[in-house]
Scaffold this motif. Structure first.
Motif, PDB file in Angstrom:
ATOM      1  N   LYS A  32       0.828  -1.195   0.000  1.00 16.80           N
ATOM      2  CA  LYS A  32       0.000   0.000   0.000  1.00 16.80           C
ATOM      3  C   LYS A  32       0.867   1.250   0.000  1.00 16.80           C
ATOM      4  N   PRO A  40      -9.327   0.835   0.893  1.00 13.34           N
ATOM      5  CA  PRO A  40     -10.516   0.793   0.050  1.00 13.34           C
ATOM      6  C   PRO A  40     -11.704   0.213   0.792  1.00 13.34           C
ATOM      7  N   PRO A  41     -12.915   0.509   0.322  1.00 13.59           N
ATOM      8  CA  PRO A  41     -14.115   0.020   1.001  1.00 13.59           C
ATOM      9  C   PRO A  41     -14.230  -1.486   0.924  1.00 13.59           C
ATOM     10  N   ASN A  78      -7.831   3.706  -1.779  1.00 16.14           N
ATOM     11  CA  ASN A  78      -9.184   4.187  -2.078  1.00 16.14           C
ATOM     12  C   ASN A  78      -9.172   5.161  -3.255  1.00 16.14           C
ATOM     13  N   ARG A  79      -8.649   4.672  -4.375  1.00 17.11           N
ATOM     14  CA  ARG A  79      -8.608   5.441  -5.610  1.00 17.11           C
ATOM     15  C   ARG A  79      -9.055   4.541  -6.741  1.00 17.11           C
ATOM     16  N   LEU A  80      -9.634   5.131  -7.780  1.00 15.34           N
ATOM     17  CA  LEU A  80     -10.351   4.356  -8.786  1.00 15.34           C
ATOM     18  C   LEU A  80      -9.992   4.805 -10.195  1.00 15.34           C
ATOM     19  N   TRP A 135      -4.322   1.340  -7.580  1.00 17.49           N
ATOM     20  CA  TRP A 135      -5.691   1.827  -7.674  1.00 17.49           C
ATOM     21  C   TRP A 135      -6.640   0.686  -8.051  1.00 17.49           C
ATOM     22  N   HIS A 136      -7.904   0.782  -7.629  1.00 17.63           N
ATOM     23  CA  HIS A 136      -8.945  -0.063  -8.205  1.00 17.63           C
ATOM     24  C   HIS A 136      -9.045   0.265  -9.696  1.00 17.63           C
ATOM     25  N   VAL A 184     -18.107   1.075  -4.897  1.00 16.32           N
ATOM     26  CA  VAL A 184     -17.026   2.000  -4.530  1.00 16.32           C
ATOM     27  C   VAL A 184     -17.697   3.291  -4.065  1.00 16.32           C
ATOM     28  N   PRO A 187     -14.677   7.025  -3.255  1.00 16.70           N
ATOM     29  CA  PRO A 187     -13.261   7.065  -3.598  1.00 16.70           C
ATOM     30  C   PRO A 187     -12.674   8.452  -3.371  1.00 16.70           C
ATOM     31  N   GLU A 188     -11.421   8.474  -3.011  1.00 19.74           N
ATOM     32  CA  GLU A 188     -10.720   9.748  -2.812  1.00 19.74           C
ATOM     33  C   GLU A 188     -10.426  10.432  -4.144  1.00 19.74           C
ATOM     34  N   TYR A 213     -19.942  11.568  -7.584  1.00 16.34           N
ATOM     35  CA  TYR A 213     -18.964  11.597  -6.497  1.00 16.34           C
ATOM     36  C   TYR A 213     -18.572  13.045  -6.208  1.00 16.34           C
TER      37      TYR A 213
END
Length: 377
Positions: A32, A40-41, A78-80, A135-136, A184, A187-188, A213
């Motif tokens: 990480k 992340p969720p 927590n990024r997508l 990232w996701h 998700v 996300p940040e 978002y």
């Protein structure tokens, strides 16, 4: 209509990550990034590591009735990434009747789309230079010939030569985004991107993601989709997709009749969301964008390049939160290439420029000039 004296169009063999085609066969980095926000969720973490296939069913479909599906890879931060695949387009009897030659018809696992050298570009999750390695990643395939914007069933030609195309790109995208919104939740950061036809998907749907978002930072990056079209295509062919369902109609002052012009679309979205960062990547003489420009009745590679630069100038003049990266040469798409890490223009490597885009101050536009841009093909 494939050019017999040239290699197959790159957008028709745009490589999915090697492990994506194995569905859940290879994971990304387990380390990480401590600077990359909260964990992340749980919803997306419940997926197995590596690439997972989601088959939404319902009204989703590919151009000739084949099933649509998309792919999800959980990350560790927590990024997508929301990525739209490229794959050509069709808009009349000539372009829609030649099966598979000018646009991607199905979500395919054909070996042509596998990068046999292993994951590269943004899919290389072991490369420490990859700003997106943890990232996701939601990967939305493309099989409808309408740059991810359409919601129509169109018939081209007459009699025994007639062909019906399900231009349902917007329907497919909405299904994928519904899954994203549920799984998700907060996300940040969101990086909305795509190559070729996916580049147009990235700018249109970035507004939808930003509207949903409201607390996230949203970054849009169009890879090799400058939107240089002829007036004939704009007036006679584009309406056959019926793209109105993809428009961000909640934006005041929006003129639906003008949104196919990318300078208008960028200006409309960029000025409504001044906190977004919008961007484009192109090469100076992109061979595939030039090919489609000619197919629409346009001119030479030099004509396309001049029009592309003029469009970039227009967007920059009207949209303060837009910047561009113009690289030398004629290659089409950069996201999947090893050159993602090495290509340089104006003294700046693209990977560094993108790292600045999502993690630091907005980078200024960079562009090759003169002989440094190479020669048209």
């Amino acid at each position: 209509m494939r050019r017999k004296d040239r290699k197959p169009l790159l957008f028709l063999r745009f490589p999915l990550p090697l492990c994506l085609l194995a569905v859940a066969g290879c994971g990304g980095s387990d380390v990480k990034d401590p600077s990359a926000g909260a964990a992340p969720p749980a919803a997306i973490l419940s997926l197995p590591p590596g690439w997972n296939t989601v088959e939404p069913g319902g009204e989703t479909t590919c151009s000739r009735g084949d099933p649509f599906k998309y792919f999800v890879r959980p990350g560790t931060v927590n990024r997508l990434i929301v990525e739209f695949r490229g794959g050509g387009a069709c808009w009349n009897a000539a372009t829609c009747s030649v099966a598979g030659s000018l646009f991607q018809e199905t979500v395919t696992e054909d070996p042509m789309v596998v990068n046999q050298q292993g994951a590269s570009g943004i899919y290389d999750h072991e490369n420490p230079d990859n700003p997106f390695r943890d990232w996701h990643h939601v990967y939305i395939p493309y099989c409808t010939g309408d740059i991810h914007w359409g919601d129509n069933v169109a018939t081209y030609g007459e009699g025994s030569s007639a062909v019906s195309i399900q231009h349902k790109g917007a329907v497919n995208v909405r299904a994928a985004l519904a899954w994203v919104y549920e799984n998700v939740p907060a996300p940040e950061k969101i990086f909305v991107t795509g190559c070729s036809a996916g580049a147009y998907g990235s700018i249109m749907w970035s507004a939808h993601l930003r509207e949903h978002y409201k607390e996230a930072s949203v970054y849009q990056f169009a890879d090799s989709g400058a939107g240089i079209i002829t007036e004939t295509f704009f007036e006679d062919s584009f309406p056959s997709w019926k793209p109105e369902g993809a428009y961000p109609t909640w934006i005041g002052g929006l003129d639906p009749a003008e949104l196919a012009r990318l300078d208008v679309l960028y200006r409309t979205i960029g000025n409504h969301y001044p906190d977004m960062r919008l961007s484009q990547f192109n090469t100076a003489y992109d061979e595939d964008q030039v090919f489609f420009f000619k197919a629409m009745g346009g001119g030479s590679a030099q004509d396309w390049s001049a029009a592309m630069r003029a469009s970039i100038d227009q967007i920059e003049a009207s949209t303060p939160n837009f910047s561009s990266y113009l690289a030398p040469g004629s290659d089409h798409c950069i996201l999947w290439r090893p050159a993602f890490y090495t290509v340089e223009s104006g003294g700046k490597r693209l990977v560094q420029w993108l790292d600045d885009l999502v993690n630091r101050e907005p980078p200024p536009s960079v562009a090759c000039e003169g002989d440094a841009c190479g020669a048209p093909q």
